[in-house]
Design a protein around this motif. Sequence first.
Motif, PDB file in Angstrom:
ATOM      1  N   LEU A 130      69.025   6.435   1.343  1.00 49.14           N
ATOM      2  CA  LEU A 130      67.641   6.032   1.065  1.00 49.14           C
ATOM      3  C   LEU A 130      66.814   5.999   2.344  1.00 49.14           C
ATOM      4  N   ALA A 131      67.371   5.403   3.398  1.00 50.15           N
ATOM      5  CA  ALA A 131      66.637   5.295   4.659  1.00 50.15           C
ATOM      6  C   ALA A 131      66.393   6.666   5.276  1.00 50.15           C
ATOM      7  N   ASN A 132      67.382   7.539   5.225  1.00 47.68           N
ATOM      8  CA  ASN A 132      67.227   8.847   5.853  1.00 47.68           C
ATOM      9  C   ASN A 132      66.289   9.752   5.070  1.00 47.68           C
ATOM     10  N   TRP A 133      66.229   9.580   3.746  1.00 45.44           N
ATOM     11  CA  TRP A 133      65.233  10.335   2.977  1.00 45.44           C
ATOM     12  C   TRP A 133      63.836   9.918   3.425  1.00 45.44           C
ATOM     13  N   LEU A 134      63.597   8.621   3.572  1.00 46.18           N
ATOM     14  CA  LEU A 134      62.288   8.138   4.014  1.00 46.18           C
ATOM     15  C   LEU A 134      62.002   8.575   5.448  1.00 46.18           C
ATOM     16  N   PHE A 135      63.019   8.526   6.299  1.00 49.06           N
ATOM     17  CA  PHE A 135      62.849   8.910   7.698  1.00 49.06           C
ATOM     18  C   PHE A 135      62.514  10.397   7.817  1.00 49.06           C
ATOM     19  N   GLU A 136      63.229  11.236   7.075  1.00 51.05           N
ATOM     20  CA  GLU A 136      62.983  12.679   7.142  1.00 51.05           C
ATOM     21  C   GLU A 136      61.632  13.038   6.539  1.00 51.05           C
ATOM     22  N   THR A 137      61.219  12.302   5.526  1.00 49.04           N
ATOM     23  CA  THR A 137      59.879  12.505   4.967  1.00 49.04           C
ATOM     24  C   THR A 137      58.826  12.197   6.023  1.00 49.04           C
ATOM     25  N   GLU A 138      59.061  11.130   6.759  1.00 48.79           N
ATOM     26  CA  GLU A 138      58.130  10.717   7.804  1.00 48.79           C
ATOM     27  C   GLU A 138      58.092  11.736   8.944  1.00 48.79           C
ATOM     28  N   VAL A 139      59.253  12.194   9.349  1.00 43.92           N
ATOM     29  CA  VAL A 139      59.331  13.152  10.460  1.00 43.92           C
ATOM     30  C   VAL A 139      58.632  14.460  10.111  1.00 43.92           C
ATOM     31  N   SER A 140      58.705  14.854   8.851  1.00 42.82           N
ATOM     32  CA  SER A 140      58.143  16.144   8.448  1.00 42.82           C
ATOM     33  C   SER A 140      56.634  16.224   8.625  1.00 42.82           C
TER      34      SER A 140
END
Length: 306
Positions: A130-140
């Motif tokens: 869950l955290a990495n999905w949000l993090f990768e969305t943010e990074v994109s």
Amino acid sequence: MDDEKMPYGVLEIAGFDVSSLLWEQDEIEQAVRELALYPQFHEHFKEAFGLINYATSFWLEELSYADHAGAVIATMYRLRDSIDEHASYANPSSLPDVIRQFHQVDRNAQDSHLAATYALVRATEGLTVLANWLFETEVSIYDLDEELVLHLHATAPKHYAALVQEERLKDRDVEIEARESFRECLGDAQRALMLAELCQQIESIDVSKKSFNVSGFLCKPLNDAFSAKAFQRASSAGKANSKPNSEKQLSAVQTFARVSQSAKRHIVANPKISASELVKALVETEGIASPPTVRKYLKKGNFLPR
């Protein structure tokens, strides 16, 4: 490397490289809290950290953790896929015995410790996805205009979060997958903690008495609990198979095939290619799918971990 430390690159949560699941919970929680969309998922993360903290409490001896706690936790995290595979075919109450089949795990650890650590690992996996999905969305979103995004992040956090929210809405399938994986992991963690509690009760009882049947004590409540999981999986599978030729399923099959073929090609060209390099090649160079989707299919095809 200390036995309780995980190799660099084994686990990253919200951009934070985790070296110890026992000693770095505060740092992990801080990294998660810094996610732009954290407020929307506050209750999810609260539940995950609650399970993780409760699981680690089984290792407490008075006011400190048992000396071998960190090593057992790190080892079980590294072996998580193999342990989970073996556990899926075993009686729920035999989880500690399944874990002990792996010679790397300290066989002197109590059943309650092993069950609680399994719960900790599964809860961490749910937290991570869950955290990495949000993090990768943010990074994109930094691909849009890095200087502008950095400026918004520093001076207008609400506008920055709104931009991340727009990016999130572009691929709801990835969100659904992350949420479903999160829920499945936490469900496993909750059941394992129930086993840990039962084991802890048994460990405080004089089981040398022949009249006390440990197996019988554990079997029924655990089988009842895990049967709910089996029913849920069967029900989900039935729904998924109701339209085997649906456009979404055909697309998933095609994407998996593309990921597999490309992964094989890159690995043959560079046998030492790292997991991050492989994902980057398939995402940025070939544009097959988003990072979470590529990672999912690489793992499904046994290309990860590497």
